[in-house]
Design a protein around this motif. Structure first.
Motif, PDB file in Angstrom:
ATOM      1  N   LEU A  77      -9.762   3.969  -6.750  1.00  0.00           N
ATOM      2  CA  LEU A  77      -8.643   3.764  -7.679  1.00  0.00           C
ATOM      3  C   LEU A  77      -9.024   4.265  -9.078  1.00  0.00           C
ATOM      4  CD1 LEU A  77      -5.771   2.392  -7.791  1.00  0.00           C
ATOM      5  CD2 LEU A  77      -6.944   0.419  -8.781  1.00  0.00           C
ATOM      6  N   TYR A 102     -19.576  -1.332  -5.745  1.00  0.00           N
ATOM      7  CA  TYR A 102     -19.682   0.113  -5.474  1.00  0.00           C
ATOM      8  C   TYR A 102     -19.419   0.922  -6.753  1.00  0.00           C
ATOM      9  CZ  TYR A 102     -20.422  -0.334  -0.499  1.00  0.00           C
ATOM     10  OH  TYR A 102     -20.997  -0.598   0.721  1.00  0.00           O
ATOM     11  N   VAL A 103     -18.655   0.344  -7.689  1.00  0.00           N
ATOM     12  CA  VAL A 103     -18.414   1.040  -8.964  1.00  0.00           C
ATOM     13  C   VAL A 103     -19.736   1.133  -9.733  1.00  0.00           C
ATOM     14  CG1 VAL A 103     -17.102   1.030 -11.119  1.00  0.00           C
ATOM     15  CG2 VAL A 103     -16.033   0.195  -9.018  1.00  0.00           C
ATOM     16  N   TRP A 138       0.829  -1.212   0.000  1.00  0.00           N
ATOM     17  CA  TRP A 138       0.000   0.000   0.000  1.00  0.00           C
ATOM     18  C   TRP A 138       0.862   1.260   0.000  1.00  0.00           C
ATOM     19  CZ3 TRP A 138      -4.744  -0.187  -1.509  1.00  0.00           C
ATOM     20  CH2 TRP A 138      -5.464  -1.374  -1.358  1.00  0.00           C
ATOM     21  N   PHE A 153      -9.452  -6.439 -10.698  1.00  0.00           N
ATOM     22  CA  PHE A 153     -10.244  -5.354 -11.309  1.00  0.00           C
ATOM     23  C   PHE A 153      -9.452  -4.716 -12.460  1.00  0.00           C
ATOM     24  CE2 PHE A 153     -11.528  -0.688 -10.719  1.00  0.00           C
ATOM     25  CZ  PHE A 153     -12.625  -0.795 -11.562  1.00  0.00           C
ATOM     26  N   ARG A 190     -16.892  -4.069  -2.402  1.00  0.00           N
ATOM     27  CA  ARG A 190     -16.021  -2.903  -2.531  1.00  0.00           C
ATOM     28  C   ARG A 190     -14.785  -3.155  -3.415  1.00  0.00           C
ATOM     29  NH1 ARG A 190     -16.352   1.825  -0.116  1.00  0.00           N
ATOM     30  NH2 ARG A 190     -17.959   1.336   1.396  1.00  0.00           N
ATOM     31  N   LEU A 191     -14.238  -4.356  -3.437  1.00  0.00           N
ATOM     32  CA  LEU A 191     -12.962  -4.679  -4.102  1.00  0.00           C
ATOM     33  C   LEU A 191     -11.859  -3.793  -3.515  1.00  0.00           C
ATOM     34  CD1 LEU A 191     -14.076  -4.935  -7.863  1.00  0.00           C
ATOM     35  CD2 LEU A 191     -13.293  -6.836  -6.448  1.00  0.00           C
ATOM     36  N   GLU A 192     -11.277  -4.240  -2.415  1.00  0.00           N
ATOM     37  CA  GLU A 192     -10.348  -3.341  -1.722  1.00  0.00           C
ATOM     38  C   GLU A 192      -9.026  -3.974  -1.307  1.00  0.00           C
ATOM     39  OE1 GLU A 192     -12.311  -1.827   1.725  1.00  0.00           O
ATOM     40  OE2 GLU A 192     -13.179  -3.777   2.217  1.00  0.00           O
ATOM     41  N   SER A 193      -8.875  -5.285  -1.460  1.00  0.00           N
ATOM     42  CA  SER A 193      -7.550  -5.843  -1.145  1.00  0.00           C
ATOM     43  C   SER A 193      -6.686  -5.725  -2.401  1.00  0.00           C
ATOM     44  CB  SER A 193      -7.675  -7.309  -0.728  1.00  0.00           C
ATOM     45  OG  SER A 193      -8.004  -8.100  -1.855  1.00  0.00           O
ATOM     46  N   LEU A 194      -5.378  -5.874  -2.253  1.00  0.00           N
ATOM     47  CA  LEU A 194      -4.504  -5.746  -3.428  1.00  0.00           C
ATOM     48  C   LEU A 194      -4.810  -6.808  -4.496  1.00  0.00           C
ATOM     49  CD1 LEU A 194      -1.105  -4.711  -1.800  1.00  0.00           C
ATOM     50  CD2 LEU A 194      -2.584  -3.341  -3.265  1.00  0.00           C
ATOM     51  N   LEU A 232      -7.903  -5.606  -6.296  1.00  0.00           N
ATOM     52  CA  LEU A 232      -7.642  -4.472  -7.193  1.00  0.00           C
ATOM     53  C   LEU A 232      -6.894  -4.933  -8.447  1.00  0.00           C
ATOM     54  CD1 LEU A 232      -6.657  -1.605  -4.712  1.00  0.00           C
ATOM     55  CD2 LEU A 232      -8.828  -1.951  -5.893  1.00  0.00           C
ATOM     56  N   ILE A 256       1.795   2.060  -3.555  1.00  0.00           N
ATOM     57  CA  ILE A 256       0.671   2.668  -4.274  1.00  0.00           C
ATOM     58  C   ILE A 256       0.526   4.135  -3.851  1.00  0.00           C
ATOM     59  CG2 ILE A 256      -1.853   2.602  -4.549  1.00  0.00           C
ATOM     60  CD1 ILE A 256      -1.594  -0.479  -4.305  1.00  0.00           C
ATOM     61  N   ARG A 266      -6.132   2.402   2.721  1.00  0.00           N
ATOM     62  CA  ARG A 266      -6.304   1.639   1.489  1.00  0.00           C
ATOM     63  C   ARG A 266      -7.261   2.363   0.558  1.00  0.00           C
ATOM     64  NH1 ARG A 266      -6.792  -4.640   3.127  1.00  0.00           N
ATOM     65  NH2 ARG A 266      -4.837  -4.795   4.278  1.00  0.00           N
ATOM     66  N   VAL A 267      -7.177   2.050  -0.724  1.00  0.00           N
ATOM     67  CA  VAL A 267      -8.180   2.579  -1.660  1.00  0.00           C
ATOM     68  C   VAL A 267      -8.978   1.395  -2.191  1.00  0.00           C
ATOM     69  CG1 VAL A 267      -6.889   4.610  -2.399  1.00  0.00           C
ATOM     70  CG2 VAL A 267      -6.566   2.472  -3.622  1.00  0.00           C
ATOM     71  N   ASP A 268     -10.242   1.630  -2.511  1.00  0.00           N
ATOM     72  CA  ASP A 268     -11.038   0.566  -3.123  1.00  0.00           C
ATOM     73  C   ASP A 268     -11.089   0.795  -4.641  1.00  0.00           C
ATOM     74  OD1 ASP A 268     -12.934   2.497  -3.636  1.00  0.00           O
ATOM     75  OD2 ASP A 268     -14.342   1.841  -2.093  1.00  0.00           O
ATOM     76  N   ALA A 269     -11.802  -0.101  -5.327  1.00  0.00           N
ATOM     77  CA  ALA A 269     -11.830  -0.056  -6.797  1.00  0.00           C
ATOM     78  C   ALA A 269     -12.355   1.282  -7.305  1.00  0.00           C
ATOM     79  CB  ALA A 269     -12.691  -1.199  -7.329  1.00  0.00           C
ATOM     80  N   LEU A 270     -13.404   1.795  -6.661  1.00  0.00           N
ATOM     81  CA  LEU A 270     -14.006   3.049  -7.113  1.00  0.00           C
ATOM     82  C   LEU A 270     -13.022   4.212  -6.942  1.00  0.00           C
ATOM     83  CD1 LEU A 270     -16.457   4.562  -8.155  1.00  0.00           C
ATOM     84  CD2 LEU A 270     -17.348   4.654  -5.810  1.00  0.00           C
TER      85      LEU A 270
END
Lengths: 357, 180
Positions: free
Chosen positions: A50, B41-42, A3, B80, B70-74, B77, A6, A44-48
């Motif tokens: 990012l 969430y996207v 992290w 994704f 959420r998709l939040e672990s490495l 991601l 990133i 941390r960041v989530d998909a949205l």
């Protein structure tokens, strides 16, 4: 990647954009303190998030998630990352180059693009004379001898370097990462300048430079850049051609014809004429200021259309690989258009038959 | 084709969007009873943006039977980003890429009506189906009559949803493909 890596990448991109943490927070809908925590690796960041960071900072998501090629990591340790305009510009060019490298690697990974071996000049090139010899060697290897190079995009491709013509903050950059050699060239300057930049980046590859960017070049590298400039000039317009063409002719007519047929900038033609002994060194400035008009140049080539590195943004083999990947459903139509970098629009792709629901 | 539906369905924006716009999210919920429904969430963000033009979409943001991921672990991601490299980085592409990532990570079935994205996801071995498939499945399970399914198709098409047949064509079209 961790992290903190990133976060560091987010910080670099933000600085390259010239933004404060507050500016970035406003763009992506986060408070400044959250941006600070993301950059330090504490949040941390989530998909949205990012996706928002990627869109706001103008880099693909993979820019945050993947390690840089080793050559750039080494370079990052050497360069002072002071927050200057040049450093910001250099970072943005580097990001474009890395994104292009990843596009190429994606198609190679899908088995759609076969890489050609890179053309490498093995003798030492310490000075301008050796650079001219190297350029003539490349011309010979590619079968041009002393003829004009019609499309530099194809010439670079045949030499093993994949060039992308794109919007850039500078003129160009190139990189060798293992078996892949890539270059980016700005589409902003005039076509002659674009061809010079592409030839320059090809020079870096042929002469074995793993990374080059036309910005932020330290003084210690100025000599090297001069050598590569000489290579590019000789590649585009060999001195011998200038000597033969100018014999018994009005020098301006001869140079106009050469600049048009070999599609070089006027200043490059003048420099080569100086090296050929047709123009005195002290006269170069005066000659450079009397460039032929567009009509004169087009008249010299019988008004034939002259485009290179303009409508064509990506190398032919790469474009073919994108179409093949799209045909075989490895990428969507939207992604195919992205990978083509403006060379095609979505409506250029034919329809496919309906699927089972 | 079996009627034992998958346990996890991952819904893209399109299905939720159009059922919201015809005010039939309750019907969609009834059709999916027994399935674990997820979205991302996207996708919710895409719907939220759309709600400024179509206020009806607000209802799709408040569903207690669809769990947003959420998709939040490495590794999540990375997955994704891998799908974004295949699908694209446009707004709608991002929603689909997130749905495919969740479906891949949980071994579920993605639900989308985007043909281009569906082709690519199937190429990489993902289970992907569209709204017509959901309706047929519900008909086979006795949750919906064929006539009611045809009505839904026409209502959905009236909101601009791209479906491969009209309501009156639904029965013939789906029987020809052994979906009913």
């Amino acid at each position: 990647m961790e992290w903190s890596d990133i976060g560091e990448r987010v910080r670099e991109c933000r600085l390259a954009a010239g933004w404060s943490q507050e500016d970035l927070g406003r763009e992506v809908g986060l408070e400044r303190t959250k941006v600070a925590k993301i950059e330090s690796g504490d949040r941390r960041v989530d998909a949205l998030e990012l996706a928002r960071l990627s869109a706001a900072l103008g880099v693909p998501m993979s820019h945050f998630l993947h390690r840089r090629p080793q050559v750039l990591s080494r370079r990052a340790q050497l360069v002072d990352d002071a927050d200057t305009d040049a450093a910001r510009q250099a970072y943005r060019i580097e990001a474009k180059l890395l994104a292009w490298l990843r596009d190429v690697r994606q198609l190679v990974g899908l088995g759609q693009l076969r890489l050609r071996p890179t053309l490498t000049y093995t003798s030492a090139v310490p000075d301008a004379g050796a650079a001219r010899e190297a350029a003539l060697w490349v011309r010979g290897q590619l079968g041009f001898e002393l003829e004009p190079i019609e499309t530099l995009m194809s010439a670079c491709e045949r030499a093993g370097q994949l060039v992308l013509v794109t919007d850039l903050a500078g003129e160009g950059a190139s990189l060798i990462d293992g078996d892949v050699a890539v270059a980016v060239v700005s589409r902003q300057p005039d076509p002659g300048r674009r061809r010079t930049t592409a030839a320059h980046e090809l020079g870096h590859m042929v002469l074995g430079d793993e990374y080059s960017s036309d910005l932020g070049v330290a003084t210690s590298r100025a000599d090297r850049e001069h050598v590569v400039d000489v290579f590019a000039a000789e590649l585009l317009l060999p001195t011998d051609v200038v000597t033969k063409e100018a014999a018994g002719r009005d020098p301006r007519d001869a140079l106009t014809s050469l600049a048009a047929r070999y599609r070089t900038s006027w200043s490059l033609a003048v420099r080569q004429a100086c090296h050929a002994g047709i123009i005195e060194a002290g006269e170069v400035g005066r000659w450079s200021s009397v460039a032929p008009t567009r009509a004169e140049l087009r008249e010299a080539v019988g008004w034939a259309p002259q485009t290179d590195l303009d409508a064509v943004r990506v190398p032919p083999s790469y474009a073919h690989a994108v179409m093949q990947a799209w045909r075989e459903d490895f990428v969507t139509s939207d992604r195919a258009v992205e990978l083509m970098h403006g060379q095609i629009a979505i409506d250029d792709l034919p329809a496919k038959p309906d699927l089972e629901p | 084709m079996t009627d034992a539906g998958p346990t996890v369905l991952v819904l893209d924006a399109m299905c939720l969007n159009h059922f919201a716009r015809i005010d039939r999210l309750d019907v969609l919920r009834d059709l999916l009873v027994g399935d674990e429904c997820r979205t991302t969430y996207v996708v919710l963000d895409e719907l939220r943006t759309g709600a400024s033009i179509h206020p009806d979409l607000q209802a799709a943001l408040e569903l207690d039977w669809v769990r947003p991921v959420r998709l939040e672990s490495l590794p999540e991601l990375d997955c994704f980003a891998k799908w974004v490299d295949r699908i694209g980085a446009g707004t709608r592409d991002l929603g689909e890429a997130s749905v495919f990532a969740v479906a891949e990570l949980c071994g579920g079935t993605a639900i989308t009506d985007d043909q281009s994205a569906t082709r690519v996801a199937r190429k990489f071995g993902l289970a992907v189906h569209g709204t017509i498939w959901l309706l047929c499945r519900a008909c086979r399970a006795g949750k919906l009559t064929v006539a009611a399914a045809g009505n839904l198709v026409d209502m959905l098409r009236a909101t601009g949803m791209r479906l491969p047949c009209t309501g009156p064509e639904f029965e013939t079209w789906t029987r020809q493909r052994a979906l009913l």
